[in-house]
Design a protein around this motif. Structure first.
Motif, PDB file in Angstrom:
ATOM      1  N   TRP A 197      -5.373  60.659  53.111  1.00 33.27           N
ATOM      2  CA  TRP A 197      -4.830  59.325  53.375  1.00 33.27           C
ATOM      3  C   TRP A 197      -5.565  58.692  54.552  1.00 33.27           C
ATOM      4  CZ3 TRP A 197      -0.693  57.757  50.258  1.00 33.27           C
ATOM      5  CH2 TRP A 197      -0.064  58.779  49.507  1.00 33.27           C
ATOM      6  N   GLY A 198      -5.770  57.369  54.459  1.00 38.30           N
ATOM      7  CA  GLY A 198      -6.398  56.635  55.565  1.00 38.30           C
ATOM      8  C   GLY A 198      -5.389  56.310  56.651  1.00 38.30           C
ATOM      9  N   PRO A 199      -5.813  55.592  57.710  1.00 34.43           N
ATOM     10  CA  PRO A 199      -4.969  55.405  58.898  1.00 34.43           C
ATOM     11  C   PRO A 199      -3.949  54.272  58.802  1.00 34.43           C
ATOM     12  CG  PRO A 199      -7.121  54.406  59.245  1.00 34.43           C
ATOM     13  CD  PRO A 199      -7.171  55.061  57.892  1.00 34.43           C
ATOM     14  N   THR A 200      -4.039  53.396  57.788  1.00 37.62           N
ATOM     15  CA  THR A 200      -3.152  52.224  57.770  1.00 37.62           C
ATOM     16  C   THR A 200      -1.803  52.585  57.150  1.00 37.62           C
ATOM     17  OG1 THR A 200      -3.743  51.424  55.564  1.00 37.62           O
ATOM     18  CG2 THR A 200      -5.192  50.773  57.378  1.00 37.62           C
ATOM     19  N   CYS A 201      -0.869  51.619  57.220  1.00 40.37           N
ATOM     20  CA  CYS A 201       0.482  51.864  56.693  1.00 40.37           C
ATOM     21  C   CYS A 201       0.562  51.631  55.187  1.00 40.37           C
ATOM     22  CB  CYS A 201       1.481  50.926  57.367  1.00 40.37           C
ATOM     23  SG  CYS A 201       1.481  51.122  59.134  1.00 40.37           S
ATOM     24  N   ASP A 202      -0.524  51.197  54.581  1.00 39.75           N
ATOM     25  CA  ASP A 202      -0.500  50.823  53.170  1.00 39.75           C
ATOM     26  C   ASP A 202      -0.603  52.065  52.275  1.00 39.75           C
ATOM     27  OD1 ASP A 202      -1.330  49.807  50.570  1.00 39.75           O
ATOM     28  OD2 ASP A 202      -1.647  47.902  51.616  1.00 39.75           O
ATOM     29  N   SER A 203       0.300  52.150  51.301  1.00 43.25           N
ATOM     30  CA  SER A 203       0.273  53.325  50.402  1.00 43.25           C
ATOM     31  C   SER A 203      -0.992  53.375  49.549  1.00 43.25           C
ATOM     32  CB  SER A 203       1.467  53.304  49.456  1.00 43.25           C
ATOM     33  OG  SER A 203       2.645  53.258  50.203  1.00 43.25           O
ATOM     34  N   ASN A 204      -1.694  52.237  49.437  1.00 38.81           N
ATOM     35  CA  ASN A 204      -2.966  52.252  48.693  1.00 38.81           C
ATOM     36  C   ASN A 204      -4.097  52.863  49.512  1.00 38.81           C
ATOM     37  OD1 ASN A 204      -2.032  50.918  46.371  1.00 38.81           O
ATOM     38  ND2 ASN A 204      -2.072  48.982  47.511  1.00 38.81           N
ATOM     39  N   ASP A 205      -3.836  53.134  50.772  1.00 41.00           N
ATOM     40  CA  ASP A 205      -4.889  53.689  51.637  1.00 41.00           C
ATOM     41  C   ASP A 205      -4.981  55.197  51.412  1.00 41.00           C
ATOM     42  OD1 ASP A 205      -6.858  53.887  53.486  1.00 41.00           O
ATOM     43  OD2 ASP A 205      -5.632  53.338  55.231  1.00 41.00           O
ATOM     44  N   VAL A 206      -5.420  55.555  50.216  1.00 39.75           N
ATOM     45  CA  VAL A 206      -5.471  56.957  49.827  1.00 39.75           C
ATOM     46  C   VAL A 206      -6.736  57.175  48.998  1.00 39.75           C
ATOM     47  CG1 VAL A 206      -4.040  56.537  47.742  1.00 39.75           C
ATOM     48  CG2 VAL A 206      -4.144  58.831  48.722  1.00 39.75           C
ATOM     49  N   LEU A 207      -7.360  58.315  49.153  1.00 37.26           N
ATOM     50  CA  LEU A 207      -8.581  58.577  48.390  1.00 37.26           C
ATOM     51  C   LEU A 207      -8.216  59.045  46.986  1.00 37.26           C
ATOM     52  CD1 LEU A 207     -10.950  60.165  51.049  1.00 37.26           C
ATOM     53  CD2 LEU A 207     -10.140  57.809  50.801  1.00 37.26           C
ATOM     54  N   GLY A 208      -9.034  58.664  46.020  1.00 37.34           N
ATOM     55  CA  GLY A 208      -8.710  58.932  44.620  1.00 37.34           C
ATOM     56  C   GLY A 208      -8.910  60.380  44.216  1.00 37.34           C
ATOM     57  N   ALA A 209      -9.774  61.086  44.919  1.00 38.49           N
ATOM     58  CA  ALA A 209     -10.027  62.494  44.587  1.00 38.49           C
ATOM     59  C   ALA A 209      -9.743  63.338  45.834  1.00 38.49           C
ATOM     60  CB  ALA A 209     -11.480  62.668  44.155  1.00 38.49           C
ATOM     61  N   PRO A 210      -9.282  64.566  45.643  1.00 38.58           N
ATOM     62  CA  PRO A 210      -8.989  65.397  46.825  1.00 38.58           C
ATOM     63  C   PRO A 210     -10.267  65.848  47.529  1.00 38.58           C
ATOM     64  CG  PRO A 210      -8.701  66.661  44.802  1.00 38.58           C
ATOM     65  CD  PRO A 210      -9.035  65.258  44.381  1.00 38.58           C
ATOM     66  N   PHE A 211     -10.143  66.226  48.795  1.00 36.00           N
ATOM     67  CA  PHE A 211     -11.237  66.883  49.521  1.00 36.00           C
ATOM     68  C   PHE A 211     -10.978  68.388  49.452  1.00 36.00           C
ATOM     69  CE2 PHE A 211     -12.640  63.543  52.960  1.00 36.00           C
ATOM     70  CZ  PHE A 211     -13.119  62.718  51.950  1.00 36.00           C
TER      71      PHE A 211
END
Ligand SMILES: Cc1ncc(COP(=O)(O)O)c(C=O)c1O
Length: 413
Positions: A358-372
């Motif tokens: 997940w990225g740093p913002t509060c938006d639930s779309n701030d997520v990477l599509g594939a796992p690391f």
């Protein structure tokens, strides 16, 4: 009446120094990049940058050697390779590509036009290939910056270009043709591109107005099938034949893929081979200028984002950059990049696990599509090197939620 002229400080409440900072902050980022001209801090490697900076903000690293390598791979292109500035407009990237022989640029906006003109002046060629431009942008590009190559995909835009830029016989207008795009990760023909019959009518229209006509297309970004280029060239040949117009320009666009993990890509020579064969079949006029305008394939491998783990919750990692920052493309579930955990002097366990990122913002779309895939014990404070981030990263950053990844360094020489 007090007649003394108001100073900037009187009017704004800021001292001249503060005012300058305010103005700088308000400038568009390309403008700032052009004005700064400051050399980047250089590190030998990602590890050396982390050891010295111990960064708690993302750090974007640019490798000039990788840029030179990518530029060299276009030396055998059967024509003139331009660089699509939108892909990564950092002045260091532009300068390095220019020195490596990429001296022509596909520009999409007046800001990009000014950036290239400001850096290289008339020594660089500019091709204004965004099919939807404002009249002032066309006028300024033509009058002030001397641009003579434009692209359109409808008669209305062609008329606009003629109104604003005609006047000398060196004007060239390319008609953008739609392609199937099925072999590419990002289809670029849903917004722009004319169907063959309309394109033939437009070619005739341009020629009747006494202007040189050409064809351009984009097979889609990260195009994994070299044959897509050949198909598009053949379609361009048929359109030109139908219109009975001798092409002055054939622009085969971008779309050449980057070697991302999981993408089985053919070598550049296979793409060029397909293009050469198709162009021979079509029988282009000898005077036709052949162009390509790659973005991703010239810069993808040169960029690395160093991020830090802010928080771990079970198999979820919250990092300090995301899809509103330099990792925008990684929102797509098929986008993979090489990742490596870096922790101060401690050897991480060999066993890896998949983590949702997940990225740093509060938006639930701030997520990477594939796992690391990372060592199982990844934890707060660890750094992650995300490789092959040179394309559509710096240029896609936003200030959303007050985050802006703006620490940029160079790696190696
Ligand atoms: C007109 C045009 N040319 C070139 C490019 C660069 O494409 P790529 O990065 O796939 O090489 C793009 C990308 O959007 C584009 O729109």
């Amino acid at each position: 009446m007090n007649s003394h002229a108001l100073t900037a400080e009187d009017q704004t409440g800021f001292s001249p120094g503060e005012l300058q900072t305010q103005i700088q902050d308000a400038l568009p980022s390309l403008e700032k990049a052009r004005q700064s001209g400051a050399p980047l801090r250089n590190f030998e490697s990602v590890d050396a940058a982390i050891a010295e900076l111990k960064p708690t903000e993302p750090v974007f690293c640019i490798s000039p050697a990788k840029l030179r390598e990518a530029a060299a791979s276009f030396q055998s292109f059967p024509g003139r390779p331009l660089y699509a500035v939108k892909c990564n407009p950092h002045p260091y990237v532009l300068e390095t590509l220019y020195r490596a022989g990429i001296t022509d640029f596909d520009v999409a906006s007046l800001d990009e036009v000014r950036l290239i003109d400001g850096m290289f002046g008339k020594a660089a060629g500019q091709f204004f290939n965004n099919p939807a431009k404002t009249r002032p942008a066309i006028r300024t590009a033509s009058e002030r910056h001397g641009i003579r190559f434009y692209t359109a995909d409808c008669v209305e835009e062609i008329e606009k270009i003629i109104d604003e830029a005609a006047g000398s016989d060196d004007l060239v207008i390319a008609v953008r043709l739609a392609t199937r795009g099925a072999e590419a990760r990002y289809v670029l023909s849903t917004k722009f591109g004319a169907q063959p019959d309309e394109a033939a009518r437009m070619l005739r229209f341009i020629q009747q107005r006494g202007i040189k006509a050409g064809i351009s297309f984009h097979v889609g970004s990260q195009c994994l099938a070299p044959g897509a280029f050949a198909n598009a060239v053949e379609m361009a040949g048929k359109v030109a034949q139908k219109a009975d117009v001798a092409l002055s320009v054939l622009n085969v666009g971008g779309g050449f893929p980057a070697p991302y993990p999981g993408d089985d890509i053919a070598g550049r020579e296979q793409y060029f081979g397909q293009l050469v064969r198709a162009m021979r079949n079509v029988g282009l006029p000898r005077s036709c200028i052949v162009l390509c305008e790659p973005g991703r394939s010239l810069v993808a491998t040169s960029g690395t984002t160093i991020v830090q783990v802010v928080m771990r919750r079970d198999r979820n990692l919250f990092i300090n950059d995301g899809v509103f920052g330099t990792l925008q493309e990684l929102g797509h579930p098929k986008e993979r990049r090489p990742v490596r955990l870096i922790r101060n002097g401690i050897r991480a366990p060999a066993k890896n696990a998949d983590f949702k990122v997940w990225g740093p913002t509060c938006d639930s779309n701030d997520v990477l599509g594939a796992p690391f895939s990372l060592p199982e014990d990844v934890r707060e404070g660890d750094w992650i090197e995300v490789g092959m981030m040179g394309a559509y990263s710096l240029s896609m950053r936003t200030h959303f939620n007050g985050f802006f990844a703006d620490q940029i360094v160079s790696l190696g020489s």
